[in-house]
Write an enzyme that holds these catalytic residues in place. Sequence first.
Site, short mmCIF file in Angstrom:
data_model
loop_
_atom_site.label_atom_id
_atom_site.label_comp_id
_atom_site.label_asym_id
_atom_site.label_seq_id
_atom_site.Cartn_x
_atom_site.Cartn_y
_atom_site.Cartn_z
N SER A 171 0.79 -1.77 -0.06
CA SER A 171 -0.03 -0.02 -0.05
C SER A 171 0.65 1.24 -0.11
O SER A 171 2.00 1.71 -1.31
CB SER A 171 -0.54 0.03 1.05
OG SER A 171 -1.69 1.58 1.41
N GLU A 175 -9.44 -5.47 -3.93
CA GLU A 175 -8.88 -4.55 -3.13
C GLU A 175 -9.88 -3.39 -2.60
O GLU A 175 -9.71 -3.02 -1.67
CB GLU A 175 -7.72 -3.70 -4.15
CG GLU A 175 -6.63 -4.54 -5.11
CD GLU A 175 -5.82 -4.00 -3.95
OE1 GLU A 175 -5.93 -3.97 -2.75
OE2 GLU A 175 -4.53 -4.69 -4.27
N HIS A 195 -7.87 -5.24 0.55
CA HIS A 195 -7.40 -4.41 0.64
C HIS A 195 -6.27 -5.24 1.96
O HIS A 195 -6.71 -4.91 3.30
CB HIS A 195 -7.20 -3.06 0.15
CG HIS A 195 -5.58 -2.04 0.78
ND1 HIS A 195 -4.82 -2.05 -0.33
CD2 HIS A 195 -5.44 -1.10 1.45
CE1 HIS A 195 -3.92 -1.90 -0.40
NE2 HIS A 195 -4.37 -0.99 0.66
#
Length: 556
Positions: free
Chosen positions: A227, A345, A439
């Site tokens: 990320s 995600e 995610h």
Amino acid sequence: MPHNLHLRAIPRWIALFFAALLVSSCAYRQAAQPIGAAPVVATNTGRVSGTVEGELNVFRGIPYAAPPVGDLRWQAPRPAARWDGVRDATAFGAACKQPPIPSASFYYSQLPATSEDCLTLNVWAPRHAADAPVIVYIHGGSLQIGSSADPLYSGENFAARGVVFVSINYRLGVLGWLAHPALSARSPEGVSGNYGLLDQIAALHWVRDNIASFGGDAGNVTVMGESAGALSVSYLLTSPAARGLFDKAILESANTRAVPALHEAAFGLPSAEDIGTTLMSSLGADTLDDMLSMDADTLTVAAARARFTPQGTIDGAVLPKQVVETFDAGEQAKVPLIAGFNSGEVRTQRAFLPEAPPSAEAYEAAIRAGYGDLAPAFLAIYPASDIKNSMVGTLRDAIYGWATERMVRLQSAAGIPAYLYLFDHCQPEARARDICAFHASELPFVFGHLDAGHMPPNWPGVAGDADAPALSDAMLDYWTSFAASGTPHSASNAAWAPYGDTEAFMTFAGRPRAGRNPIPGMFELQETWVRRHYATGAKWFLEVGVRAAPQADEPQ
């Protein structure tokens, strides 16, 4: 893990989503220790004492730079001061200052104490390591939250496979990423912002100069992040200040959005200095001295409430160009890559999705208005027959999928081995909550931490997931072998071919499965879409799908 905020000048839905140091050293080999004795290692600033944990030596909370406090706030990191005697390195250092998030938040994790004195790192090493491959891990959290002390990032399973694993803290939020004319004026280079990135570069210098003392090979370093950590790795790939400090890179759920230029507006964004000026005004500060004297907690929380988005600044020095431009010019670091994204995600980011059209006809009409001649290609990939999943897929690919495949493609085109993956695994608890492959959901598998004690408290567990242990072992095999040799390999699992001309990739779902062309047509559609926007200087990151502005067809 994203919890981003932005200035009020930026649309609130974007705001919600985004919630050169050089030290000389003399490296010393780790002295043999009696069994059970605390390991002591000499670094270039003094000796440190860690702990023996099974077959590993573990050191926590080692300073890699001076505390950025007082007048050093918003300056490039300085060398850490030397100390006499042996420094205790058995406890994690403080997390960097950050705004609190609710304990009910999906991405909440309990933090250690926070402080501006936070530039520390941690090392997990095999007890008798010598010239071992090194991984340097950069945590996620939208450049706003997070800590290397998070149990999820504990590096023992990497070290058990022969890797010297390093995790780092770096400045976050307004303290790590603020640009302002007064800050640029006091900089020898005439720039500001990117302090968190400079911290990461300082940590890599520390690794180069000290890691041999812990049994690591300073000539075989892999930077890895997820990320915001993967975004940071993309910055490192394009920053001249980081060149030569790492040899491979792993990016999990990266993006390559446009970020503000230091002095001028671009791509629908104010200049970074204008963003800083607006923030200072909103905080009631008249001068830089006012900002320097402000309590760190007050400043951090106030900046978050003002929707300041921490992000890189194109300053012509640390970040000379946008990531997209650097890769287009072939000026990125030419190192092997693993890069990938997750199929679900944005399933834990649904607040960032626009309202769904009331019907398939309304959905198609919005897409045809927004995409013009690209609408047929769009609707073939994200059809009106499944609006919910099509909207999830659209945002996923606009943020993560296109950016990831683009970096892999261009690195491959430069003749560098690059490996693409899609994480598509779904444990029963995640399926029950409709958040399959969300995610960051790959992280417990990558780190080998499938137990509740290591995962964030609000995440689904792996109860009933018979495939989880073997899948985690396979991913650890691929990641650690890549760090060692530049080629991901797992003896009892599928061969992972480089992306190359065949668009090869690996799916992680149940067992690893090799394939080609992960989402047919996706990259070509997104690339055409972004290039059209990029050419006109328009916004091109999240204004997609039913949110896309109406436009004419591409001229023939």
